[in-house]
Write a protein that holds these residues in place. Structure first.
Motif, PDB file in Angstrom:
ATOM      1  N   PHE A  22      41.425  99.083  27.118  1.00  0.00           N
ATOM      2  CA  PHE A  22      40.358  98.704  28.053  1.00  0.00           C
ATOM      3  C   PHE A  22      40.884  98.086  29.347  1.00  0.00           C
ATOM      4  CE2 PHE A  22      38.213  97.611  23.788  1.00  0.00           C
ATOM      5  CZ  PHE A  22      37.923  98.939  23.563  1.00  0.00           C
ATOM      6  N   ARG A  23      42.196  98.013  29.512  1.00  0.00           N
ATOM      7  CA  ARG A  23      42.730  97.220  30.628  1.00  0.00           C
ATOM      8  C   ARG A  23      42.291  97.767  31.987  1.00  0.00           C
ATOM      9  NH1 ARG A  23      46.591 100.722  28.918  1.00  0.00           N
ATOM     10  NH2 ARG A  23      48.222 101.477  30.327  1.00  0.00           N
ATOM     11  N   PHE A  24      42.280  99.078  32.146  1.00  0.00           N
ATOM     12  CA  PHE A  24      41.889  99.632  33.435  1.00  0.00           C
ATOM     13  C   PHE A  24      40.369  99.599  33.619  1.00  0.00           C
ATOM     14  CE2 PHE A  24      46.078 101.690  32.798  1.00  0.00           C
ATOM     15  CZ  PHE A  24      46.704 101.222  33.938  1.00  0.00           C
ATOM     16  N   ILE A  25      39.626  99.682  32.525  1.00  0.00           N
ATOM     17  CA  ILE A  25      38.173  99.544  32.620  1.00  0.00           C
ATOM     18  C   ILE A  25      37.824  98.138  33.106  1.00  0.00           C
ATOM     19  CG2 ILE A  25      35.996  99.628  31.333  1.00  0.00           C
ATOM     20  CD1 ILE A  25      37.341 101.558  29.390  1.00  0.00           C
ATOM     21  N   VAL A  26      38.530  97.139  32.586  1.00  0.00           N
ATOM     22  CA  VAL A  26      38.304  95.749  32.975  1.00  0.00           C
ATOM     23  C   VAL A  26      38.518  95.567  34.475  1.00  0.00           C
ATOM     24  CG1 VAL A  26      39.347  93.452  32.851  1.00  0.00           C
ATOM     25  CG2 VAL A  26      38.712  94.639  30.752  1.00  0.00           C
ATOM     26  N   THR A  27      39.662  96.020  34.984  1.00  0.00           N
ATOM     27  CA  THR A  27      39.956  95.803  36.403  1.00  0.00           C
ATOM     28  C   THR A  27      39.034  96.631  37.291  1.00  0.00           C
ATOM     29  OG1 THR A  27      41.741  97.451  36.206  1.00  0.00           O
ATOM     30  CG2 THR A  27      42.340  95.118  36.023  1.00  0.00           C
TER      31      THR A  27
END
Length: 470
Positions: free
Chosen positions: A60-65
């Motif tokens: 989910f790291r890129f969804i978060v940013t």
């Protein structure tokens, strides 16, 4: 300044088929136009708040940013958990991260999938808790109940709460009750719903972990000491992280501490734990309709279509939830929505992809979805964000045709680089080294037609990737 710590690693299976392991509920616009995660981040932004620390999973790291950027919020740090270990290690990782720079700071821990419509009232409640925090107390927030809810844990107070937001001593944590017990607690007036939201000084919570979970401190500190910076993310070291037990902060620390206070919050709150909760938050006159939904002679019913152009119609329904997705439909009695997780388990046993995989596959550069899948072909819609690029790659088993339908694509095929605009196409032979980029200022959309003996996503050889996936 209060540093928000947003926890967003959960899967939310009770809201299947909208919420799935690959794209859980916190990232979906369940209520309103922005996601629950964005609403949570916005609620804890502005005067008095520092940049948030986000604890999430690698997937989910890129969804978060991306979602934070859409909300106009820059994170202070994004900590990547190597594996989900429940809330206690996640909170501790954030606390130790903050302790290194400001041990006397204050942190507000909040799940990222809750609904709290009255932001001003919630922030006033947080401010009312600060004197207790300055006295070294660990503060949790309790929700004034309006019904005998069996899906929540409770906080027992020594006396009924008042209306002045005074921090009160906590007598006991209470597990999820049966209906009769829940009604009795509601009538007695000394019980609040446990919201899982906490406020404390960094120094006080680290001290509590050292007292009640010293082995966890060793493991999580090791994971932080061995962490690697990856495109601006802090990737915790897996070997140390795996030594931390999977346990909630309630069990690991809060139920053992003797310096707890509770601040009641009387405003609306929901953790959207099931579709019945979504109905309660969105219904008007007993009906909750979303998307192209039509209800005829229906009562206490939720109808939701997540498919553009696909109408859902209910006739003569009472206490029914119906959710239409491109690849799955849920129909359930409203009283049985807590059992949706059993449906997910059944689908997993059948190895059905709908159990965990979301129809749209979100990637750091954008997303794609399959429109048609045949024996030796597949048609996809691919959306690439402005300035984003897919990896330089090749395939062993398939060739591809790309047709641009919106924007402009910069396409590399072996040694040739060219621009492809709307209504133009390019052929990618099997084995060719290729890449697509969006050099424009608007999203680029193309239709991809794959043909070959094997069309799986694992048939990719990456040579270069701006997102470090090679």
């Amino acid at each position: 300044m209060i540093t928000p710590v947003l926890l967003c690693g959960g899967s939310g299976t009770r809201l299947w088929p909208l919420s799935r392991k690959s794209y859980p509920k916190q990232f979906s616009p369940l209520i309103g136009d922005e996601s629950l995660f964005q609403a949570s981040a916005r609620r804890l932004a502005g005067d008095g708040y520092a940049a948030p620390v986000v604890v999430t999973a690698d997937a989910f790291r890129f969804i978060v940013t991306e979602q934070l950027a859409e909300a106009g919020i820059a994170p202070g740090a994004v900590l990547i958990e190597p594996a989900g270990r429940d809330t206690a290690p996640a909170v501790l990782a954030a606390a130790l991260h903050l302790f290194a720079s400001d041990p006397d700071g204050v942190m507000l821990v909040a799940p990222s999938d809750h609904v709290i419509p009255d932001t001003a009232a919630f922030n006033a409640t947080v401010q009312a808790a600060l004197p207790a925090v300055r006295d070294g107390r660990l503060v949790t927030f309790g929700i004034s109940p309006d019904r005998p809810e069996t899906g929540y844990g409770y906080l027992e107070l020594a006396a009924a709460p008042t209306d002045d937001l005074t921090p009160l001593p906590l007598k006991a944590f209470v597990e999820k009750p049966d209906a009769e017990t829940a009604q009795g607690m509601l009538d007695e007036g000394r019980y609040l719903w446990n919201a899982g939201i906490f406020l404390f000084s960094v120094r006080a919570i680290v001290a509590a972990y050292r007292s009640f979970a010293p082995d966890m401190v060793t493991a999580v500190q090791g994971a932080l000491d061995g962490a690697q910076s990856d495109l601006g993310f802090t990737r915790l070291a897996a070997d140390h992280w795996d030594a931390a037990p999977a346990i909630s902060i309630d069990y690991a620390v809060m139920e053992k501490a003797d310096n707890l206070s509770v601040v009641p919050f009387a405003g609306r709150w929901s953790d959207l734990g099931d579709w019945a909760a979504v109905w309660r938050e969105t219904q008007d006159g007993g009906l909750s309709l979303s998307g192209p939904a039509t209800a005829l002679d229906c009562d206490n019913t939720l109808l939701r279509s997540e498919v553009e152009g696909q109408a859902i119609v209910g006739i003569g329904l009472t206490d029914i939830v119906a959710i239409a997705m491109p690849d799955a439909v849920l129909i359930a009695h409203k009283d049985r929505t807590q059992d949706v997780k059993q449906a997910v388990a059944a689908l997993k046993q059948k190895k059905a992809p709908q159990a965990e995989a979301f129809p749209k596959d979100h990637r750091p550069w954008g997303w794609f979805e399959s429109l048609v899948v045949g024996d030796r072909f597949q048609v996809k819609r691919i959306v690439v964000h402005p300035g984003a690029a897919l990896s330089l790659q090749s395939h062993h088993h398939r060739s591809e045709h790309w047709i641009v339908v919106q924007g402009t694509a910069k396409v590399t095929v072996d040694d040739e680089i060219r621009l492809i605009s709307e209504n133009q196409s390019v052929y990618i032979p099997l084995g060719a080294v290729h890449r697509m980029e969006n050099p424009g200022k608007v999203p680029m959309v193309l239709i991809e037609v794959q043909t070959g003996s094997y069309l799986g996503e694992d048939d990719i050889i990456r040579y270069e990737d701006v997102y470090a996936r090679t």
